[in-house]
Design an enzyme around this catalytic site. Sequence first.
Site, short mmCIF file in Angstrom:
data_model
loop_
_atom_site.label_atom_id
_atom_site.label_comp_id
_atom_site.label_asym_id
_atom_site.label_seq_id
_atom_site.Cartn_x
_atom_site.Cartn_y
_atom_site.Cartn_z
N SER A 147 0.78 -1.26 -0.05
CA SER A 147 -0.14 -0.01 0.03
C SER A 147 0.67 1.32 0.02
CB SER A 147 -0.92 -0.01 1.14
OG SER A 147 -1.88 -0.82 1.05
N LYS A 185 0.34 3.56 -2.95
CA LYS A 185 -0.94 4.29 -3.06
C LYS A 185 -0.44 5.59 -3.13
CE LYS A 185 -3.73 0.86 -1.17
NZ LYS A 185 -4.51 0.25 0.01
N TYR A 242 -4.38 -2.36 -9.98
CA TYR A 242 -4.02 -2.16 -8.62
C TYR A 242 -3.21 -3.20 -8.05
CZ TYR A 242 -5.07 -2.46 -3.69
OH TYR A 242 -4.90 -2.34 -2.43
N TYR A 298 -4.40 3.86 8.07
CA TYR A 298 -5.71 3.25 8.33
C TYR A 298 -6.56 3.82 9.50
CZ TYR A 298 -3.09 0.57 4.63
OH TYR A 298 -2.67 0.23 3.72
N VAL A 318 1.17 -3.74 3.83
CA VAL A 318 1.09 -4.95 4.64
C VAL A 318 2.46 -5.93 4.39
CG1 VAL A 318 -1.18 -5.38 4.73
CG2 VAL A 318 -0.33 -6.16 2.76
N1 GLN Z 1 -2.42 -5.25 -2.00
C1 GLN Z 1 -3.01 -5.29 -0.42
C2 GLN Z 1 -4.40 -5.52 -0.47
O1 GLN Z 1 -4.86 -5.04 -1.60
C3 GLN Z 1 -2.43 -3.80 -0.10
C4 GLN Z 1 -2.88 -3.97 1.35
C5 GLN Z 1 -1.92 -3.17 2.16
O2 GLN Z 1 -0.80 -2.87 1.96
N2 GLN Z 1 -2.36 -2.78 3.49
O3 GLN Z 1 -4.88 -5.94 0.28
#
Ligand code: GLN
Length: 310
Positions: free
Chosen positions: A64, A67, A191, A243, A261
């Site tokens: 993420s 992003k 994505y 988050y 993650v």
């Molecule tokens: N690719 C992961 C997902 O879509 C990204 C989530 C993350 O890094 N928090 O679940």
Amino acid sequence: MDSLAAIVADIAAEMAAAPDRGAVADYIPPLATVPLSHFGMAVVEADGTCHVAGDADQTFSIQSISKVFALTLALGAVGDQLWRRVGREPSGSAFNSIVQLETERGVPRNPFINAGAIVVSDMLLAGYAPREAIGEILRFVRALANDDAIFIDEAVALAEAGSGFRNIALANYIRAFGNLHHPVERTLGVYFHQCALAMTCRQLAHAGRYLMAGGINPATGRSVVSAQRARRINAVMMTCGHYDGSGEFAYRVGLPGKSGVGGGILAIAPGKASIAVWSPGLNARGNSQLGTLALERLVQRTGWSVFDPD
Ligand code: GLN
């Protein structure tokens, strides 16, 4: 204050010995097997001096954290109209939550939760085939980091496509409200590939320098975004980058930051440094356990929190 080199080395030594290392994300199979023992850190100062420690040159899945780069690109493509399709308020919900989408009619709270990032991917797809949009993202990140060795790990992208039932549900739900303009499989293809960017801490810290330097990439002297836009991206990182753990991260670290993650965190000390940390074990909110602790210690010893008086 001790020298930055000594501080970074101390923190890495402390993290190597830390007993409580969190748990790896196991819902993406290739991430489930990454050893918890890893810790890496890279700090690039305003003048370009780079300090590294631990596994700073080992690639990991940035997930993420991508992003931030996707948001930057999409703002460049569509401008502030982007905010009609994605909000900029913290969600207080898990990164992959669907609950708010129903009452908020398919407009995700912010671009850093999965739902919001999927809408941003959809924007990046406008006028492109998925492969081209993915190529644009990769080229952009390579240019930011000034490093063409950065790559997308196809095995990770494929694994996510195979196990991404929540993301598939989110995308379909958003599409039902008319806030995705392309077929779900195509948008998710973009994505999943951006999430599968593989980078080292050193590369990531370099890629984040434009956010430390008022929108200018110090490596080239070229403007990536305006100073106002850099400031605003930092603001969204501070309020939404972790988050439902964003308040806690602001409390403990006090820097704009974005987690993934894969266990990485990119943190920005405006005017001072771009910092990347990586340790694959996550806390209950899906943010790197030791990455957060390392940043907390760095800020304590440098006074770099945006809430510290200069
Ligand atoms: N690719 C992961 C997902 O879509 C990204 C989530 C993350 O890094 N928090 O679940």
